[in-house]
Write a protein that holds these residues in place. Structure first.
Motif, PDB file in Angstrom:
ATOM      1  N   VAL A 162     -79.419 -25.222 -28.770  1.00  0.00           N
ATOM      2  CA  VAL A 162     -78.928 -23.845 -28.889  1.00  0.00           C
ATOM      3  C   VAL A 162     -79.173 -23.080 -27.590  1.00  0.00           C
ATOM      4  CG1 VAL A 162     -79.113 -21.677 -30.167  1.00  0.00           C
ATOM      5  CG2 VAL A 162     -79.366 -23.867 -31.363  1.00  0.00           C
ATOM      6  N   LYS A 163     -78.150 -22.406 -27.124  1.00  0.00           N
ATOM      7  CA  LYS A 163     -78.263 -21.613 -25.906  1.00  0.00           C
ATOM      8  C   LYS A 163     -79.285 -20.495 -26.105  1.00  0.00           C
ATOM      9  CE  LYS A 163     -75.524 -18.739 -22.754  1.00  0.00           C
ATOM     10  NZ  LYS A 163     -74.182 -18.151 -22.483  1.00  0.00           N
ATOM     11  N   PRO A 164     -80.185 -20.282 -25.140  1.00  0.00           N
ATOM     12  CA  PRO A 164     -81.191 -19.215 -25.273  1.00  0.00           C
ATOM     13  C   PRO A 164     -80.530 -17.851 -25.477  1.00  0.00           C
ATOM     14  CG  PRO A 164     -81.725 -20.658 -23.436  1.00  0.00           C
ATOM     15  CD  PRO A 164     -80.344 -21.042 -23.887  1.00  0.00           C
ATOM     16  N   HIS A 165     -81.191 -17.011 -26.242  1.00  0.00           N
ATOM     17  CA  HIS A 165     -80.658 -15.676 -26.518  1.00  0.00           C
ATOM     18  C   HIS A 165     -80.824 -14.739 -25.327  1.00  0.00           C
ATOM     19  CE1 HIS A 165     -79.958 -16.809 -30.633  1.00  0.00           C
ATOM     20  NE2 HIS A 165     -81.235 -17.057 -30.855  1.00  0.00           N
ATOM     21  N   PHE A 166     -81.828 -15.005 -24.488  1.00  0.00           N
ATOM     22  CA  PHE A 166     -82.077 -14.167 -23.313  1.00  0.00           C
ATOM     23  C   PHE A 166     -83.044 -14.903 -22.394  1.00  0.00           C
ATOM     24  CE2 PHE A 166     -84.716 -12.826 -26.891  1.00  0.00           C
ATOM     25  CZ  PHE A 166     -86.000 -12.999 -26.396  1.00  0.00           C
ATOM     26  N   GLU A 167     -83.219 -14.392 -21.202  1.00  0.00           N
ATOM     27  CA  GLU A 167     -84.142 -14.988 -20.245  1.00  0.00           C
ATOM     28  C   GLU A 167     -85.588 -14.743 -20.697  1.00  0.00           C
ATOM     29  OE1 GLU A 167     -83.766 -16.814 -17.119  1.00  0.00           O
ATOM     30  OE2 GLU A 167     -81.968 -17.184 -18.328  1.00  0.00           O
ATOM     31  N   PRO A 168     -86.477 -15.690 -20.457  1.00  0.00           N
ATOM     32  CA  PRO A 168     -87.874 -15.536 -20.877  1.00  0.00           C
ATOM     33  C   PRO A 168     -88.494 -14.239 -20.359  1.00  0.00           C
ATOM     34  CG  PRO A 168     -87.470 -17.768 -20.117  1.00  0.00           C
ATOM     35  CD  PRO A 168     -86.237 -16.992 -19.800  1.00  0.00           C
ATOM     36  N   GLY A 169     -89.110 -13.492 -21.263  1.00  0.00           N
ATOM     37  CA  GLY A 169     -89.782 -12.255 -20.900  1.00  0.00           C
ATOM     38  C   GLY A 169     -88.893 -11.035 -20.849  1.00  0.00           C
ATOM     39  N   ALA A 170     -87.572 -11.221 -21.033  1.00  0.00           N
ATOM     40  CA  ALA A 170     -86.651 -10.084 -20.931  1.00  0.00           C
ATOM     41  C   ALA A 170     -86.823  -9.112 -22.091  1.00  0.00           C
ATOM     42  CB  ALA A 170     -85.209 -10.575 -20.866  1.00  0.00           C
ATOM     43  N   LYS A 171     -87.122  -9.638 -23.276  1.00  0.00           N
ATOM     44  CA  LYS A 171     -87.350  -8.800 -24.449  1.00  0.00           C
ATOM     45  C   LYS A 171     -88.058  -9.637 -25.506  1.00  0.00           C
ATOM     46  CE  LYS A 171     -82.813  -9.652 -26.584  1.00  0.00           C
ATOM     47  NZ  LYS A 171     -81.606  -9.005 -27.162  1.00  0.00           N
ATOM     48  N   GLN A 172     -88.250  -9.061 -26.673  1.00  0.00           N
ATOM     49  CA  GLN A 172     -88.872  -9.785 -27.773  1.00  0.00           C
ATOM     50  C   GLN A 172     -87.873  -9.953 -28.918  1.00  0.00           C
ATOM     51  OE1 GLN A 172     -92.471  -7.278 -28.303  1.00  0.00           O
ATOM     52  NE2 GLN A 172     -93.663  -9.137 -27.953  1.00  0.00           N
ATOM     53  N   GLN A 173     -87.817 -11.160 -29.449  1.00  0.00           N
ATOM     54  CA  GLN A 173     -86.992 -11.447 -30.619  1.00  0.00           C
ATOM     55  C   GLN A 173     -87.675 -12.550 -31.408  1.00  0.00           C
ATOM     56  OE1 GLN A 173     -82.666 -11.679 -30.170  1.00  0.00           O
ATOM     57  NE2 GLN A 173     -82.652 -13.505 -31.466  1.00  0.00           N
ATOM     58  N   TYR A 174     -87.930 -12.264 -32.671  1.00  0.00           N
ATOM     59  CA  TYR A 174     -88.719 -13.164 -33.516  1.00  0.00           C
ATOM     60  C   TYR A 174     -88.161 -14.580 -33.468  1.00  0.00           C
ATOM     61  CZ  TYR A 174     -91.876 -14.141 -37.424  1.00  0.00           C
ATOM     62  OH  TYR A 174     -92.891 -14.620 -38.216  1.00  0.00           O
ATOM     63  N   SER A 175     -89.039 -15.547 -33.200  1.00  0.00           N
ATOM     64  CA  SER A 175     -88.599 -16.930 -33.058  1.00  0.00           C
ATOM     65  C   SER A 175     -89.545 -17.875 -33.788  1.00  0.00           C
ATOM     66  CB  SER A 175     -88.529 -17.327 -31.578  1.00  0.00           C
ATOM     67  OG  SER A 175     -88.252 -18.710 -31.449  1.00  0.00           O
ATOM     68  N   ASN A 176     -89.100 -18.373 -34.940  1.00  0.00           N
ATOM     69  CA  ASN A 176     -89.856 -19.400 -35.638  1.00  0.00           C
ATOM     70  C   ASN A 176     -89.885 -20.687 -34.819  1.00  0.00           C
ATOM     71  OD1 ASN A 176     -90.652 -18.324 -38.407  1.00  0.00           O
ATOM     72  ND2 ASN A 176     -88.478 -17.816 -38.377  1.00  0.00           N
ATOM     73  N   GLY A 177     -88.795 -20.938 -34.092  1.00  0.00           N
ATOM     74  CA  GLY A 177     -88.732 -22.130 -33.259  1.00  0.00           C
ATOM     75  C   GLY A 177     -89.827 -22.157 -32.208  1.00  0.00           C
ATOM     76  N   GLY A 178     -90.119 -21.000 -31.629  1.00  0.00           N
ATOM     77  CA  GLY A 178     -91.180 -20.922 -30.631  1.00  0.00           C
ATOM     78  C   GLY A 178     -92.531 -21.304 -31.202  1.00  0.00           C
ATOM     79  N   PHE A 179     -92.804 -20.877 -32.434  1.00  0.00           N
ATOM     80  CA  PHE A 179     -94.092 -21.210 -33.047  1.00  0.00           C
ATOM     81  C   PHE A 179     -94.126 -22.646 -33.559  1.00  0.00           C
ATOM     82  CE2 PHE A 179     -95.547 -16.986 -32.494  1.00  0.00           C
ATOM     83  CZ  PHE A 179     -96.930 -17.037 -32.665  1.00  0.00           C
ATOM     84  N   LEU A 180     -92.972 -23.219 -33.882  1.00  0.00           N
ATOM     85  CA  LEU A 180     -92.950 -24.644 -34.210  1.00  0.00           C
ATOM     86  C   LEU A 180     -93.416 -25.447 -32.995  1.00  0.00           C
ATOM     87  CD1 LEU A 180     -92.095 -26.825 -36.342  1.00  0.00           C
ATOM     88  CD2 LEU A 180     -89.930 -26.960 -35.094  1.00  0.00           C
ATOM     89  N   LEU A 181     -92.944 -25.055 -31.809  1.00  0.00           N
ATOM     90  CA  LEU A 181     -93.368 -25.730 -30.582  1.00  0.00           C
ATOM     91  C   LEU A 181     -94.867 -25.546 -30.344  1.00  0.00           C
ATOM     92  CD1 LEU A 181     -90.390 -24.843 -28.197  1.00  0.00           C
ATOM     93  CD2 LEU A 181     -90.731 -26.912 -29.561  1.00  0.00           C
ATOM     94  N   LEU A 182     -95.391 -24.363 -30.646  1.00  0.00           N
ATOM     95  CA  LEU A 182     -96.831 -24.135 -30.498  1.00  0.00           C
ATOM     96  C   LEU A 182     -97.624 -25.036 -31.445  1.00  0.00           C
ATOM     97  CD1 LEU A 182     -96.969 -20.235 -30.163  1.00  0.00           C
ATOM     98  CD2 LEU A 182     -97.505 -21.910 -28.384  1.00  0.00           C
ATOM     99  N   GLY A 183     -97.111 -25.211 -32.673  1.00  0.00           N
ATOM    100  CA  GLY A 183     -97.769 -26.118 -33.612  1.00  0.00           C
ATOM    101  C   GLY A 183     -97.806 -27.535 -33.078  1.00  0.00           C
ATOM    102  N   TYR A 184     -96.689 -27.971 -32.485  1.00  0.00           N
ATOM    103  CA  TYR A 184     -96.640 -29.311 -31.894  1.00  0.00           C
ATOM    104  C   TYR A 184     -97.561 -29.419 -30.677  1.00  0.00           C
ATOM    105  CZ  TYR A 184     -92.467 -30.312 -34.747  1.00  0.00           C
ATOM    106  OH  TYR A 184     -91.593 -30.527 -35.783  1.00  0.00           O
ATOM    107  N   ILE A 185     -97.653 -28.345 -29.897  1.00  0.00           N
ATOM    108  CA  ILE A 185     -98.521 -28.351 -28.717  1.00  0.00           C
ATOM    109  C   ILE A 185     -99.985 -28.492 -29.138  1.00  0.00           C
ATOM    110  CG2 ILE A 185     -99.412 -26.888 -26.843  1.00  0.00           C
ATOM    111  CD1 ILE A 185     -96.498 -25.859 -26.510  1.00  0.00           C
ATOM    112  N   ILE A 186    -100.363 -27.833 -30.229  1.00  0.00           N
ATOM    113  CA  ILE A 186    -101.728 -27.992 -30.754  1.00  0.00           C
ATOM    114  C   ILE A 186    -101.999 -29.462 -31.059  1.00  0.00           C
ATOM    115  CG2 ILE A 186    -103.212 -27.517 -32.750  1.00  0.00           C
ATOM    116  CD1 ILE A 186    -101.950 -24.696 -32.819  1.00  0.00           C
ATOM    117  N   GLU A 187    -101.025 -30.131 -31.663  1.00  0.00           N
ATOM    118  CA  GLU A 187    -101.194 -31.548 -31.995  1.00  0.00           C
ATOM    119  C   GLU A 187    -101.312 -32.398 -30.730  1.00  0.00           C
ATOM    120  OE1 GLU A 187     -99.039 -31.997 -36.329  1.00  0.00           O
ATOM    121  OE2 GLU A 187     -97.779 -32.266 -34.548  1.00  0.00           O
ATOM    122  N   MET A 188    -100.473 -32.113 -29.741  1.00  0.00           N
ATOM    123  CA  MET A 188    -100.473 -32.909 -28.513  1.00  0.00           C
ATOM    124  C   MET A 188    -101.765 -32.731 -27.721  1.00  0.00           C
ATOM    125  SD  MET A 188     -96.520 -32.086 -27.428  1.00  0.00           S
ATOM    126  CE  MET A 188     -96.468 -33.084 -25.943  1.00  0.00           C
TER     127      MET A 188
END
Length: 441
Positions: A162-188
């Motif tokens: 999926v194409k990003p909604h905006f450039e990193p840090g440009a604004k805030q928009q709730y992202s469950n996908g971002g926290f899924l990656l954080l969950g995986y990072i904890i595991e790694m």
């Protein structure tokens, strides 16, 4: 003698006395009446708690943890509820623990872990924590990706495509996908599953007794299954827990959630420096790094909401006075915010209304078939217990919420029905228009 210290000590003592008196003066009778009403009206099933400095001053459990026709299991203080996105606060706490252990940093790039993600060389851990990565939300953008079983590789591929909604840090928009990656990072980084990391880093560390990260969708003995009300409580199609690791896979109780948020604020899970970063907000934004803020008159609440299909929850603390407000539900035919406001207003002595309760017999004279000269749809009004049910011709039936003795609504469908018991008429208010219906004898 240190005059300033004496003044400060007096202020502290006065505050303690005031808060103790405030807790003692909590009108639990009225609060019980509120929850008895929403329970009787089939509007809420769940468990709530108010705690002061970690000690419970009010608890209430209503409804059932499991419903199978006439077979019902009453919920108890030990019942575990799906807490949805409150899971993100647990995930953020573990990420900050790893940062303190110097295994990762807020500035660490996503490309270290998932180089296939768009903007992976620009997105940082801080962006993921603060919902400012611009990555897609695999949960809210497509229902299928939360309900149907998917592999980790499929989930990662979905987010990456999926194409990003905006450039990193440009604004805030709730992202469950971002926290899924954080969950995986904890595991790694930890070398453990999310469930094992949660147990070691939080559950065992502060002594949570009824908190787990679910790995399967098999029903547990103390688990509250999710339901919706449509004349009776019916099971809701459940989320698939492995799809929401670190996002919404935790089950817990109000007691454990109160202990968690109090431990976080007290620096027992992360350092005070990390906690302060978690509650760092930009401008008027409500997202910190794992915590949300919510205003209540002149006070500010810190914590998180949670929502999954059929289950809604809230975990908030008022840091200035150490009061915690917790809601966990597995059946909600009512606004979560209104339940939270009832708890807040009861504790801080603001007026609030108790929902009206109608007996089944109060509905009898409203039952029947209605038709209108101005609207093609015919409407049948029936009841199930003390719940009023509406069904338009060719459409599924749905339950109505009580506004008062003569008015009933269903906000989901923008429907308000106003009955005239004397004229045997009903006014349908929908889409800003009024349609007069007469009962057909």
């Amino acid at each position: 003698m240190n005059y300033k210290r004496i003044v400060s000590l007096v202020a502290v003592i006065s505050s303690v006395i005031f808060d103790y008196a405030q807790a003692q003066q909590l009108n639990t009778v009225k609060l019980d009446s509120f929850f008895n009403a929403v329970s009787s009206n089939n509007q809420v099933m769940g468990s709530v708690m108010i705690a002061k400095d970690g000690k419970s001053i009010y608890r209430k459990v209503i409804g059932y943890s499991q419903v199978d026709g006439d077979k019902k299991v009453a919920s108890t203080l030990q019942t575990q509820y799906r807490i949805g996105s409150i899971t993100k606060s647990f995930t953020a706490a573990m990420i900050f623990q790893l940062i303190e252990e110097k295994k990762i940093a807020l500035e660490s790039k996503l490309s270290m872990f998932f180089p296939q993600m768009p903007n992976a060389d620009k997105i940082t851990i801080a962006h993921l924590l603060s919902h400012s990565s611009g990555l897609s939300d695999h949960v809210n953008e497509n229902r299928e990706w939360i309900i149907a079983p998917h592999t980790k590789a499929e989930l990662l591929n979905k987010i990456a495509q999926v194409k990003p909604h905006f450039e990193p840090g440009a604004k805030q928009q709730y992202s469950n996908g971002g926290f899924l990656l954080l969950g995986y990072i904890i595991e790694m980084v930890s070398g453990k599953t999310y469930q094992a990391a949660l147990k070691q880093r939080i559950i065992d560390k502060i002594g949570l007794k009824s908190t787990i990260a679910a790995t399967t969708n098999s029903s547990q003995t103390l688990e509250a299954r999710p339901y919706s009300f449509n004349g009776t409580w019916v099971p809701v199609e459940d989320i698939y827990f492995p799809n929401v690791v670190g996002v919404g896979d935790i089950l817990s109780t109000p007691q454990d959630l109160s202990l968690f948020i109090n431990s976080l604020v007290a620096g027992k899970l992360v350092s005070m420096q990390s906690y302060n970063l978690m509650k760092t907000f930009t401008g008027n934004n409500f997202f910190g790094m794992g915590l949300l803020r919510s205003p209540f008159y002149k006070k500010v609440l810190l914590g998180h909401n949670g929502a999954s299909y059929g289950s809604y929850s809230a975990m908030y603390i008022v840091p200035e006075d150490g009061t915690t407000f917790i809601i966990t539900t597995n059946g909600m035919n009512y606004a979560l915010n209104d339940v939270l406001l009832a708890l807040l207003k009861a504790y801080y002595k603001y007026p609030y209304q108790i929902p009206i309760q109608l007996k089944s017999s109060d509905l009898d004279e409203l039952l029947g078939n209605y038709q209108s000269e101005d609207h093609a749809l015919k409407i049948q009004i029936t009841k199930s217990g003390n719940a009023l049910i509406a069904q338009a011709s060719g459409q599924p039936a749905f339950s109505l919420d009580v506004v008062n003795r003569n008015d009933f609504k269903r906000e989901k469908y923008d429907v308000l029905l106003k009955f005239d018991r004397i004229k045997h008429e009903m006014i349908l208010v929908q889409g800003g228009k009024n349609f007069i219906y007469e009962m057909v004898k």
